[in-house]
Design a protein around this motif. Structure first.
Motif, mmCIF file in Angstrom:
data_model
loop_
_atom_site.group_PDB
_atom_site.id
_atom_site.type_symbol
_atom_site.label_atom_id
_atom_site.label_comp_id
_atom_site.label_asym_id
_atom_site.label_seq_id
_atom_site.Cartn_x
_atom_site.Cartn_y
_atom_site.Cartn_z
ATOM 1 N N ASP A 29 0.797 -1.225 0.000
ATOM 2 C CA ASP A 29 0.000 0.000 0.000
ATOM 3 C C ASP A 29 0.827 1.271 0.000
ATOM 4 N N LYS A 30 1.998 1.270 -0.642
ATOM 5 C CA LYS A 30 2.844 2.463 -0.675
ATOM 6 C C LYS A 30 3.132 2.871 -2.114
ATOM 7 N N GLU A 31 3.179 4.190 -2.300
ATOM 8 C CA GLU A 31 3.603 4.780 -3.560
ATOM 9 C C GLU A 31 4.563 5.906 -3.218
ATOM 10 N N LEU A 32 5.564 6.104 -4.064
ATOM 11 C CA LEU A 32 6.546 7.155 -3.827
ATOM 12 C C LEU A 32 6.754 7.954 -5.100
ATOM 13 N N GLU A 52 6.076 10.184 0.038
ATOM 14 C CA GLU A 52 5.588 8.818 0.204
ATOM 15 C C GLU A 52 4.092 8.868 0.510
ATOM 16 N N TYR A 53 3.316 8.112 -0.239
ATOM 17 C CA TYR A 53 1.879 8.000 -0.031
ATOM 18 C C TYR A 53 1.594 6.588 0.466
ATOM 19 N N GLU A 54 0.939 6.486 1.610
ATOM 20 C CA GLU A 54 0.620 5.175 2.173
ATOM 21 C C GLU A 54 -0.873 5.124 2.472
ATOM 22 N N ARG A 60 -5.308 8.187 3.473
ATOM 23 C CA ARG A 60 -3.995 8.302 2.835
ATOM 24 C C ARG A 60 -3.080 9.157 3.701
#
Length: 88
Positions: A29-32, A52-54, A60
């Motif tokens: 569940d992470k995007e950077l 960092e988006y979690e 979020r």
């Protein structure tokens, strides 16, 4: 062949992204989003000026980081120049 972007090898495309923004979607569940500084043959990556988006149960969560080393085994998708907010 070198002029046609569809004929690039994946490593050549990543190499062309050094110094520019890249959106990394991780397994889980992470995007950077950050500036790609370098990578190796295992696609371990160094990013700078990272957001960092979690995704959590509360929603979020956004975290700012100066620099991060990503393990290539946990990377699912790379989007050159993109970010998760582009579609909103």
């Amino acid at each position: 062949m070198a002029n046609n972007p569809s004929q690039l090898l994946p490593s050549e495309l990543i190499d062309r992204c050094i110094g520019s923004k890249i959106w990394v979607i991780m397994k889980g569940d992470k995007e950077l989003v950050g500036t790609l500084k370098g990578f190796d043959v295992y696609v371990n990556m160094v990013l700078e000026d990272v957001t960092e988006y979690e995704i959590t149960a509360e929603g979020r969560r956004v975290t700012k980081l100066d620099q991060i080393l990503l393990n290539g085994n946990n990377i699912a998708i790379l989007v050159p120049g993109g970010s998760p907010d582009d579609g909103e």
